[in-house]
Design a protein around this motif. Structure first.
Motif, short mmCIF file in Angstrom:
data_model
loop_
_atom_site.label_atom_id
_atom_site.label_comp_id
_atom_site.label_asym_id
_atom_site.label_seq_id
_atom_site.Cartn_x
_atom_site.Cartn_y
_atom_site.Cartn_z
N GLY A 175 -5.24 -0.01 -0.32
CA GLY A 175 -4.76 1.29 -1.13
C GLY A 175 -3.90 0.24 -2.53
N GLY A 176 -2.60 0.74 -2.54
CA GLY A 176 -1.55 -0.15 -3.50
C GLY A 176 -0.22 -0.49 -2.88
N TYR A 177 0.55 -0.63 -3.64
CA TYR A 177 2.11 -0.24 -3.99
C TYR A 177 2.58 -0.38 -4.05
N LEU A 178 3.07 0.40 -5.01
CA LEU A 178 4.55 0.44 -6.21
C LEU A 178 5.77 0.39 -5.91
N GLY A 179 6.37 -0.82 -5.65
CA GLY A 179 7.41 -0.45 -5.19
C GLY A 179 8.60 -0.92 -6.05
N GLY A 180 9.97 -0.28 -5.80
CA GLY A 180 10.75 -0.86 -6.84
C GLY A 180 11.35 -1.83 -7.37
N GLY A 181 11.30 -3.05 -5.68
CA GLY A 181 11.38 -3.53 -6.07
C GLY A 181 10.94 -4.92 -8.18
N GLY A 182 9.70 -4.66 -7.33
CA GLY A 182 8.89 -5.07 -8.36
C GLY A 182 8.74 -4.55 -9.70
N LEU A 183 9.04 -3.60 -9.65
CA LEU A 183 9.10 -2.45 -11.19
C LEU A 183 10.68 -3.08 -12.04
N GLY A 184 11.55 -2.57 -10.91
CA GLY A 184 13.09 -3.10 -11.27
C GLY A 184 12.83 -4.60 -12.00
N ARG B 96 -6.66 6.33 -14.09
CA ARG B 96 -7.70 4.98 -14.01
C ARG B 96 -8.19 4.59 -12.67
N SER B 97 -7.34 4.60 -11.44
CA SER B 97 -7.70 4.65 -10.36
C SER B 97 -7.93 5.42 -9.09
N ALA B 98 -8.77 5.52 -8.43
CA ALA B 98 -9.11 6.21 -7.42
C ALA B 98 -8.16 5.13 -6.18
N LEU B 99 -7.43 4.07 -6.63
CA LEU B 99 -6.52 3.34 -5.19
C LEU B 99 -5.94 4.49 -4.58
N PRO B 100 -5.75 4.85 -3.39
CA PRO B 100 -4.71 5.38 -3.06
C PRO B 100 -3.44 4.27 -2.89
N LEU B 101 -1.85 5.37 -3.52
CA LEU B 101 -0.35 5.10 -3.67
C LEU B 101 0.30 5.20 -3.08
N VAL B 102 1.03 3.73 -2.37
CA VAL B 102 2.23 4.12 -2.22
C VAL B 102 3.49 3.75 -2.82
N VAL B 103 4.21 4.51 -2.74
CA VAL B 103 5.29 4.18 -3.92
C VAL B 103 6.74 4.19 -3.34
N ASP B 104 7.21 3.58 -3.80
CA ASP B 104 9.28 2.95 -2.97
C ASP B 104 9.28 4.06 -3.37
N GLY B 105 9.78 4.78 -2.77
CA GLY B 105 11.44 6.14 -3.49
C GLY B 105 12.42 5.26 -3.60
N GLY B 106 12.46 4.51 -2.78
CA GLY B 106 13.98 4.03 -3.38
C GLY B 106 15.34 4.89 -1.86
N VAL B 107 16.59 4.90 -2.37
CA VAL B 107 16.88 5.92 -2.17
C VAL B 107 17.10 7.54 -2.08
N GLY B 108 15.94 7.68 -3.11
CA GLY B 108 15.87 9.25 -3.76
C GLY B 108 16.20 9.79 -5.05
N PHE B 109 16.84 8.44 -5.79
CA PHE B 109 17.85 8.49 -6.67
C PHE B 109 19.68 9.69 -6.59
#
Length: 287
Positions: free
Chosen positions: A40-49, A74-87
């Motif tokens: 899978g892949g990780y979309l991190g809040g730290g990285g995006l920030g 554009r990808s079938a890769l399972p994606l784990v997303v960092d939602g932080g504190v939920g905004f």
């Protein structure tokens, strides 16, 4: 997205760990991770920030959801997303879950820091919310998801702010509130080995893959091992080194012919050939 894909990812998390999940900030990286066979892949809040140069604390739900949707498009890769504190509070968590689930993600991480999140989190200054507040957010997230196979990962910073034992207690409470996976942040090898043994549900870890061999990771008992650091730092270091050399009037370490070759490989990886095929049929003369 096909709900069967989320169900398959959930089964793997619950039964096959450790799944190795690297930093994945965009669709091209997702396609590379998919080609290399990562889980899978990780979309991190730290990285995006960092990429936006605003810090994780100043991200918006829209920015996170749009980035996730672009990856999943554009990808079938399972994606784990960092939602932080939920905004925000539990009602803001509800909106976040709606948006990220609609974007097609497979798992959402939610942590127990104060909201709005503080930029000083990046220099290890954190303020935890009371357990009851986090439990309310988790219950709201559970109620908000339409697909029960969307994984909810509850993360605590209690190891650094209270104690390892307190972190374990928080994680158990979060599992009781409906979290599917829990995450704490061990400070040493002893805690890293103890966490999966102390907890009754699947455990995720944020770390560097390089700390252990694949065999050692398998023995530790984690369900998800997430590396949010190696990919981004490796890419930035290579970019900085190349640009420094070129700005100083020297060639970068990569020969120009190799750069152009890699540029072509990137186009192949992005799936441009499929687009070229459409143009050949629909727009080229004589077709």
């Amino acid at each position: 997205m096909d709900n069967l894909a989320r169900a398959a990812f959930r089964r793997r998390v619950e039964n096959e760990g450790p799944l190795m999940i690297p930093h994945c900030p965009d669709a091209l990286t997702a396609r590379l991770c998919e080609e290399l066979g990562f889980d899978g892949g990780y979309l991190g809040g730290g990285g995006l920030g960092l990429s936006l140069a605003v810090s994780e604390a100043l991200l918006t739900t829209t920015e996170l959801a749009q980035t996730a949707a672009a990856i999943r498009r554009r990808s079938a890769l399972p994606l784990v997303v960092d939602g932080g504190v939920g905004f925000g509070d539990a009602v803001h968590v509800t909106r976040m879950v709606w948006d990220l689930e609609s974007a097609g993600v497979h798992a959402i991480e939610l942590e127990d820091q104060v909201a709005p999140k503080r930029a000083s989190h990046h220099r290890h200054v954190e303020h935890l919310v009371p357990v009851e507040v986090m439990l309310g957010k988790i219950r709201a997230a559970v109620a908000a998801r339409r697909d029960p196979d969307l994984l909810l990962i509850a993360r605590t910073g209690a190891v650094q702010n209270e104690s390892f034992d307190a972190a374990v207690e928080r994680c158990e409470a979060y599992l009781g509130a409906g979290a599917d996976v829990v995450m704490l942040l061990p400070e040493n090898a002893e805690q890293r080995a103890a966490a999966p043994l102390r907890l009754s549900g699947p455990v995720a870890l944020l770390t560097s893959f390089d700390l252990h061999t694949p065999g050692e990771w398998a023995e530790l008992g984690y369900s998800l091992v997430i590396d949010p650091v190696t990919g981004q730092t490796a890419a930035f270091s290579a970019l900085r080194d190349a640009y420094r050399e070129q700005r100083s009037g020297r060639p970068s370490a990569r020969p120009a012919a190799e750069s152009f070759a890699v540029f072509g490989q990137m186009q192949d990886l992005a799936g441009f050939e499929d687009l070229y095929a459409i143009e050949r049929v629909t727009t080229e003369p004589g077709t």
